[in-house]
Design a protein around this motif. Structure first.
Motif, short mmCIF file in Angstrom:
data_model
loop_
_atom_site.label_atom_id
_atom_site.label_comp_id
_atom_site.label_asym_id
_atom_site.label_seq_id
_atom_site.Cartn_x
_atom_site.Cartn_y
_atom_site.Cartn_z
N PHE A 1 16.92 52.33 41.26
CA PHE A 1 18.12 52.52 41.58
C PHE A 1 18.75 51.31 42.25
N ARG A 2 18.22 50.67 43.01
CA ARG A 2 18.81 49.42 43.78
C ARG A 2 19.04 48.48 42.63
N VAL A 3 18.38 48.25 41.56
CA VAL A 3 18.74 47.29 40.64
C VAL A 3 19.83 47.73 39.93
N ILE A 4 19.90 49.00 39.60
CA ILE A 4 21.09 49.37 38.82
C ILE A 4 22.33 49.21 39.82
N LEU A 5 22.20 49.64 41.08
CA LEU A 5 23.59 49.23 41.77
C LEU A 5 23.57 47.90 41.91
N ALA B 1 23.24 45.59 39.62
CA ALA B 1 23.94 45.19 38.66
C ALA B 1 25.26 45.55 38.36
N TYR B 2 25.43 46.86 38.69
CA TYR B 2 26.91 47.46 38.74
C TYR B 2 27.69 46.53 39.70
N GLY B 3 27.32 46.25 40.85
CA GLY B 3 28.24 45.49 41.74
C GLY B 3 28.47 44.24 41.14
N VAL B 4 27.52 43.27 40.55
CA VAL B 4 27.67 42.02 39.83
C VAL B 4 28.42 42.24 38.85
N LEU C 1 32.11 40.27 38.70
CA LEU C 1 32.65 39.45 37.36
C LEU C 1 34.06 40.03 36.88
N PHE C 2 34.04 41.38 36.64
CA PHE C 2 35.41 42.02 36.18
C PHE C 2 36.62 41.49 36.84
N LEU C 3 36.29 41.22 38.23
CA LEU C 3 37.41 41.13 39.10
C LEU C 3 37.81 39.32 38.87
N PHE C 4 36.70 38.63 39.15
CA PHE C 4 37.02 37.25 39.48
C PHE C 4 37.03 36.49 38.40
N THR C 5 36.32 36.84 37.34
CA THR C 5 36.31 36.16 35.87
C THR C 5 37.69 35.55 35.37
N PRO C 6 38.50 36.21 35.41
CA PRO C 6 39.98 35.99 34.82
C PRO C 6 40.53 34.75 36.02
N ILE C 7 40.18 35.02 37.19
CA ILE C 7 40.85 33.93 38.27
C ILE C 7 39.86 32.62 38.00
#
Length: 285
Positions: A15-19, A21-24, A28-34
């Motif tokens: 569960f910690r690994v999934i969370l 990965a989800y956070g990463v 990435l979704f937020l800061f990759t365009p920047i």
């Protein structure tokens, strides 16, 4: 007990690994365009995109020679400072009675005051344009843009400052009153030092909103243009690395402002704590 722990631990680890990965993925979704925007601002090619043909700082140096950009930057800063001052003063003054006064239907009043946050900026821009031109007979200009952006920023200031006021312990004021402090002294030496972090945070938010505002400003600024409007006008002719460089500098300025404000607040907090310690002990810290 040991058997139960062996059963639970693998699931908890998964569960910690999934969370994680989800956070990463979210970051990435937020800061990759920047990150891509900043990277392409150093691209030597005039065509924005990959692959990069080389590394250059020419697009940044060209900004110093572009008088249109400098003029737009100056107007953005002038509007931003004006909006920050007006929204902070008005919002702080409105937050005190909203929290301290005995107002009936306080929740309804709070919703009414913060209504501009929920109304689309398109409607606010049209409303201010109609009010200024058809009723007040004022042409769209920078002062009208300041008024429009203040309408948008003030509710945020009210929310931030009122939240800080609600968490303030009133016993400090009662103690100061018992020691003979008047209303002005209580406000200056008790309330204001405890509330100023919220006021500074609200002012920073107002400046950031003003610097980024486009929709309302585009309706009411007239022939002038701020940086967001300039960037939008350039998009009609295609994105250039110069636009990426300008946006990267705006990002750097915003981050610098946040860091300087945070460090300043921490420094003031340290100096205040040091002063209080000296008053208690009578010995310089």
């Amino acid at each position: 007990m040991a058997h139960d722990m062996e059963v639970v631990n693998p699931r908890a680890g998964l569960f910690r690994v999934i969370l994680t990965a989800y956070g990463v993925l979210i970051y990435l979704f937020l800061f990759t365009p920047i990150a891509v925007m900043v990277l392409l601002s150093f691209n030597k090619s005039k065509v924005v995109g990959f692959p990069m043909t080389g590394f250059t700082l020419d697009w940044y140096s060209s900004l110093t020679q572009n008088m249109i950009i400098q003029d737009a930057l100056g107007k953005s800063l002038a509007v931003g400072v004006s909006v920050t001052v007006l929204a902070t003063v008005i919002g702080t003054a409105a937050a005190f009675p909203l929290v301290r006064a005995h107002i009936k239907y306080r929740s309804a009043v709070r919703v009414f005051i913060t209504l501009p946050i929920m109304i689309p900026g398109l409607l606010i821009g049209v409303a201010i344009l109609v009010l200024s031109t058809n009723i007040l007979h004022l042409q769209p200009s920078l002062p009208i843009a300041v008024i429009g952006q203040t309408v948008l920023a003030t509710p945020f200031v009210i929310l931030v400052v009122s939240s800080r006021l609600e968490s303030l312990d009133r016993n400090f004021e009662r103690a100061a009153a018992d020691l003979g402090a008047g209303p002005v002294q209580r406000f200056s030496f008790v309330v204001l030092p405890l509330v100023y972090p919220g006021i500074v945070a609200a002012a920073l938010m107002a400046f950031t909103l003003s610097l980024d505002e486009f929709v309302v400003t585009n309706f009411i600024i007239g022939s002038d243009q701020t940086l967001p409007i300039y960037i939008y006008s350039q998009l009609k002719f295609g994105i250039t690395p110069e636009v990426n460089a300008l946006a990267s500098l705006m990002l750097l300025g915003t981050i610098t402002l946040v860091v300087v404000t945070t460090l300043g607040l921490r420094l003031i907090k340290m100096l205040t704590a040091k002063s209080r310690q000296e008053e208690k002990t009578g010995v310089p810290a």
